[in-house]
Design a protein around this motif. Structure first.
Motif, PDB file in Angstrom:
ATOM      1  N   GLY A 222     -14.706  -2.163  42.971  1.00  0.00           N
ATOM      2  CA  GLY A 222     -15.613  -1.410  42.113  1.00  0.00           C
ATOM      3  C   GLY A 222     -16.993  -1.304  42.737  1.00  0.00           C
ATOM      4  O   GLY A 222     -17.148  -1.284  43.956  1.00  0.00           O
ATOM      5  N   GLY A 223     -17.985  -1.281  41.907  1.00  0.00           N
ATOM      6  CA  GLY A 223     -19.348  -1.201  42.419  1.00  0.00           C
ATOM      7  C   GLY A 223     -20.068   0.022  41.910  1.00  0.00           C
ATOM      8  O   GLY A 223     -19.498   0.890  41.258  1.00  0.00           O
ATOM      9  N   GLY A 224     -21.347   0.073  42.235  1.00  0.00           N
ATOM     10  CA  GLY A 224     -22.181   1.185  41.812  1.00  0.00           C
ATOM     11  C   GLY A 224     -23.307   0.688  40.918  1.00  0.00           C
ATOM     12  O   GLY A 224     -23.132  -0.236  40.123  1.00  0.00           O
ATOM     13  N   LYS A 225     -24.456   1.285  41.104  1.00  0.00           N
ATOM     14  CA  LYS A 225     -25.626   0.918  40.320  1.00  0.00           C
ATOM     15  C   LYS A 225     -26.374   2.175  39.942  1.00  0.00           C
ATOM     16  O   LYS A 225     -26.562   3.062  40.767  1.00  0.00           O
ATOM     17  N   LEU A 226     -26.777   2.248  38.688  1.00  0.00           N
ATOM     18  CA  LEU A 226     -27.462   3.442  38.209  1.00  0.00           C
ATOM     19  C   LEU A 226     -28.903   3.440  38.709  1.00  0.00           C
ATOM     20  O   LEU A 226     -29.663   2.518  38.418  1.00  0.00           O
ATOM     21  N   PRO A 227     -29.299   4.438  39.508  1.00  0.00           N
ATOM     22  CA  PRO A 227     -30.687   4.472  39.983  1.00  0.00           C
ATOM     23  C   PRO A 227     -31.653   4.827  38.861  1.00  0.00           C
ATOM     24  O   PRO A 227     -31.264   5.398  37.838  1.00  0.00           O
ATOM     25  N   GLY A 228     -32.925   4.483  39.064  1.00  0.00           N
ATOM     26  CA  GLY A 228     -33.916   4.723  38.036  1.00  0.00           C
ATOM     27  C   GLY A 228     -34.292   6.187  37.898  1.00  0.00           C
ATOM     28  O   GLY A 228     -34.126   6.980  38.817  1.00  0.00           O
ATOM     29  N   TRP A 229     -34.799   6.558  36.715  1.00  0.00           N
ATOM     30  CA  TRP A 229     -35.249   7.923  36.477  1.00  0.00           C
ATOM     31  C   TRP A 229     -36.520   7.876  35.633  1.00  0.00           C
ATOM     32  O   TRP A 229     -36.956   6.822  35.175  1.00  0.00           O
ATOM     33  N   TYR A 230     -37.117   9.027  35.414  1.00  0.00           N
ATOM     34  CA  TYR A 230     -38.345   9.121  34.634  1.00  0.00           C
ATOM     35  C   TYR A 230     -38.049   9.814  33.311  1.00  0.00           C
ATOM     36  O   TYR A 230     -37.514  10.920  33.299  1.00  0.00           O
ATOM     37  N   GLU A 231     -38.387   9.136  32.217  1.00  0.00           N
ATOM     38  CA  GLU A 231     -38.112   9.668  30.891  1.00  0.00           C
ATOM     39  C   GLU A 231     -39.440  10.003  30.216  1.00  0.00           C
ATOM     40  O   GLU A 231     -40.255   9.112  29.953  1.00  0.00           O
TER      41      GLU A 231
ATOM     42  N   ALA B 193     -49.260   8.231  34.950  1.00  0.00           N
ATOM     43  CA  ALA B 193     -48.907   7.882  33.566  1.00  0.00           C
ATOM     44  C   ALA B 193     -48.573   6.395  33.480  1.00  0.00           C
ATOM     45  O   ALA B 193     -48.055   5.808  34.431  1.00  0.00           O
ATOM     46  N   ARG B 194     -48.872   5.809  32.315  1.00  0.00           N
ATOM     47  CA  ARG B 194     -48.626   4.379  32.104  1.00  0.00           C
ATOM     48  C   ARG B 194     -47.488   4.108  31.121  1.00  0.00           C
ATOM     49  O   ARG B 194     -46.952   2.997  31.093  1.00  0.00           O
ATOM     50  N   LYS B 195     -47.126   5.070  30.310  1.00  0.00           N
ATOM     51  CA  LYS B 195     -46.249   4.827  29.167  1.00  0.00           C
ATOM     52  C   LYS B 195     -44.769   5.028  29.469  1.00  0.00           C
ATOM     53  O   LYS B 195     -43.980   5.336  28.579  1.00  0.00           O
ATOM     54  N   TRP B 196     -44.379   4.888  30.726  1.00  0.00           N
ATOM     55  CA  TRP B 196     -42.975   5.070  31.083  1.00  0.00           C
ATOM     56  C   TRP B 196     -42.105   4.020  30.404  1.00  0.00           C
ATOM     57  O   TRP B 196     -42.472   2.850  30.304  1.00  0.00           O
ATOM     58  N   GLN B 197     -40.921   4.426  29.974  1.00  0.00           N
ATOM     59  CA  GLN B 197     -39.976   3.514  29.342  1.00  0.00           C
ATOM     60  C   GLN B 197     -38.599   3.709  29.963  1.00  0.00           C
ATOM     61  O   GLN B 197     -38.428   4.482  30.908  1.00  0.00           O
ATOM     62  N   GLY B 198     -37.638   3.004  29.429  1.00  0.00           N
ATOM     63  CA  GLY B 198     -36.256   3.188  29.877  1.00  0.00           C
ATOM     64  C   GLY B 198     -36.021   2.690  31.281  1.00  0.00           C
ATOM     65  O   GLY B 198     -36.399   1.581  31.643  1.00  0.00           O
ATOM     66  N   HIS B 199     -35.426   3.534  32.097  1.00  0.00           N
ATOM     67  CA  HIS B 199     -35.008   3.147  33.442  1.00  0.00           C
ATOM     68  C   HIS B 199     -36.042   3.555  34.492  1.00  0.00           C
ATOM     69  O   HIS B 199     -35.700   4.070  35.554  1.00  0.00           O
ATOM     70  N   PHE B 200     -37.318   3.357  34.188  1.00  0.00           N
ATOM     71  CA  PHE B 200     -38.388   3.644  35.143  1.00  0.00           C
ATOM     72  C   PHE B 200     -38.139   2.867  36.435  1.00  0.00           C
ATOM     73  O   PHE B 200     -37.908   1.664  36.417  1.00  0.00           O
ATOM     74  N   PRO B 201     -38.147   3.550  37.607  1.00  0.00           N
ATOM     75  CA  PRO B 201     -37.850   2.863  38.872  1.00  0.00           C
ATOM     76  C   PRO B 201     -38.960   1.875  39.233  1.00  0.00           C
ATOM     77  O   PRO B 201     -40.078   2.260  39.566  1.00  0.00           O
ATOM     78  N   LYS B 202     -38.654   0.586  39.165  1.00  0.00           N
ATOM     79  CA  LYS B 202     -39.634  -0.448  39.471  1.00  0.00           C
ATOM     80  C   LYS B 202     -39.708  -0.671  40.987  1.00  0.00           C
ATOM     81  O   LYS B 202     -38.963  -0.061  41.762  1.00  0.00           O
ATOM     82  N   MET B 203     -40.614  -1.548  41.390  1.00  0.00           N
ATOM     83  CA  MET B 203     -40.778  -1.840  42.804  1.00  0.00           C
ATOM     84  C   MET B 203     -39.453  -2.301  43.415  1.00  0.00           C
ATOM     85  O   MET B 203     -38.812  -3.215  42.912  1.00  0.00           O
TER      86      MET B 203
END
Length: 460
Positions: A268-277, A230-240
């Motif tokens: 503190g710390g922490g990073k939201l990992p990518g997901w597929y929407e 699929a090509r139309k991923w948006q939002g927090h799509f996990p990039k390279m």
């Protein structure tokens, strides 16, 4: 999914039957008789108590059980083999034989052969088992009420799982959207399970004890196929280079820690990992006949087909995106390449073969092929350093560059090759083209890389 009948080698099956007779005979030798001088002695190897009988484990029984289990596991292969279960079935077969024969004074014709055959049939029947398995889905978020189906794996909103699975035929288990992993038990034997907003539904061909492990692997294969289709991923799509959310484990959004340098403190710390929407466009892309036909081949491939290799590579690609450690990511991505491009000829040099074949698939320009070959060969030397020396001197740039190559290679193969062709045929096409010729499966024009661009490999 249609079930495929499993055929076993007749010679192996005959040998397994002989081992089964030895298992039952060996077990029967350990039965404690009424005139035993020390009936409560557990013996050297232990004892089993059942239905008013007791039997000590004899050396003959344990040897036969070991041989039976080893051969049965080899015949069933990894998905359907669970050695502990096989050993348990051996013990149950021995117990049933004792209960049958001990209750009757006269010998029962063919009792041993019948018991042995029943044991073999019961064990080998594991190869035909298939389960519908539902897991929480923390990786795919459904913007629309769609069901993303790729072969044996489906991703959907939790409320849809009630009507799109065998749960629709029972009231014993209720799925609700809530705080995972909350579980409630009610009167009458009803269970309520809280799940996140999405779930995975997987058709898993495996023995029951291996279902969770095999389901996770099938999910991993589906995720990379979904990513590249699929090509139309948006939002927090996990990039390279991005960390991808685990498909079935909840994400810990905050990870409190303290880091100090002299008088300077970082907390503190922490990073939201990518997901597929998934939106309507993505759902439409994944539902095309082209994608669906690829998925059908990939999830039920023949052993020597290109699809078999591609499916394994897709799974390892997903596992590479799931780990944060650079060296582990590098190893997983190279495992994906090796799954696809390792020759069946054990005499072929692995590094040179994979580097040449990556270059052939990646570009039809001879000069560019040389540059790609040298870069993959250099990255492979890093992989060898990690594996053979245990060193972890891997840069993020190296990992990102490798991921760009891996995802591009798999995208090209998925879109340009007949996945049902034999792996040998595929490898021969690459070998022919590696002498400076155009690869026969290359696009007639410049290859577009879906979701992948060289800019993604420039690092951060």
């Amino acid at each position: 999914m249609s079930k495929k009948k499993k055929y076993f080698d007749s010679g192996q099956k005959k040998q397994l039957l002989e081992h089964a007779r030895d298992v039952i005979t060996g077990f029967n030798k350990g039965v404690v008789m009424d005139d035993d001088p020390n009936p409560h002695d557990w013996g050297e190897y232990g004892v089993t108590l059942f239905a008013g009988y007791s039997a000590r484990f004899t050396e003959d029984y344990l040897k036969a059980r070991r041989e039976f289990t080893g051969l049965a596991a080899k015949m069933l292969k990894a998905k359907s083999a669970h050695e502990k279960t096989i050993r348990t079935l051996c013990q149950k077969a021995g117990q049933e034989y004792v209960k049958l024969t001990a209750a009757i004074d006269q010998p029962i014709p063919n009792a041993l052969n019948d018991a042995a055959k029943a044991l073999v049939d019961t064990v080998l029947a594991e190869a035909g088992r298939e389960y519908v398995h539902i897991e929480p889905n923390f990786l795919v978020r459904h913007e629309v009420s769609d069901v993303v189906a790729l072969g044996r794996v489906r991703s959907m909103r939790t409320e849809l799982a009630v009507t799109n699975t065998p749960l629709s035929k029972t009231s014993r288990v209720m799925l609700t959207v809530g705080a995972y992993p909350k579980q409630s038990f009610h009167e009458g034997g009803t269970t309520s399970l809280c799940m996140p907003s999405s779930v995975w539904v997987i058709d898993v061909p495996a023995t029951k004890e291996n279902v969770a492990e095999e389901a996770k692997w099938l999910i991993d294969v589906a995720v990379s196929l979904m990513r590249l289709s699929a090509r139309k991923w948006q939002g927090h799509f996990p990039k390279m280079g991005d960390l991808e959310a685990h498909p079935t484990y909840p994400t810990i959004h905050t990870q409190p820690h303290v880091t100090m340098e002299g008088d300077t403190l970082f907390t503190g710390g922490g990073k939201l990992p990518g997901w597929y929407e998934t939106n309507a466009e993505v759902a439409a892309e994944l539902g095309t006949p082209e994608v669906q036909s690829k998925a059908a081949v990939l999830f039920d491939p023949t052993d020597k087909s290109l699809a078999y290799r591609v499916a394994h590579g897709l799974g390892w690609m997903t596992r590479g995106r799931q780990v944060s450690d650079r060296s582990e990511r590098l190893l997983s991505f190279f495992t994906a390449l090796e799954a696809l491009l390792t020759s069946n000829d054990k005499n072929d040099p692995v590094t040179q073969t994979i580097s040449r074949h990556v270059a052939v698939i990646y570009t039809q320009d001879v000069k560019t092929r040389v540059a790609v070959y040298n870069q993959i060969k250099g990255l492979y030397s890093l992989r060898s350093t990690v594996v053979h020396s245990g060193r972890r001197e891997v840069l993020w740039q190296d990992v990102i560059n490798l991921q760009v190559y891996v995802e591009t290679i798999f995208w090209v193969v998925l879109n340009r090759c007949d996945l049902s062709m034999s792996q040998d045929r595929f490898m021969q096409s690459l070998a022919d083209a590696s002498h400076g010729l155009q690869w026969e499966f290359a696009a007639p024009e410049k290859i577009e890389k879906s979701g992948v661009s060289e800019k993604d490999g420039e690092g951060e």
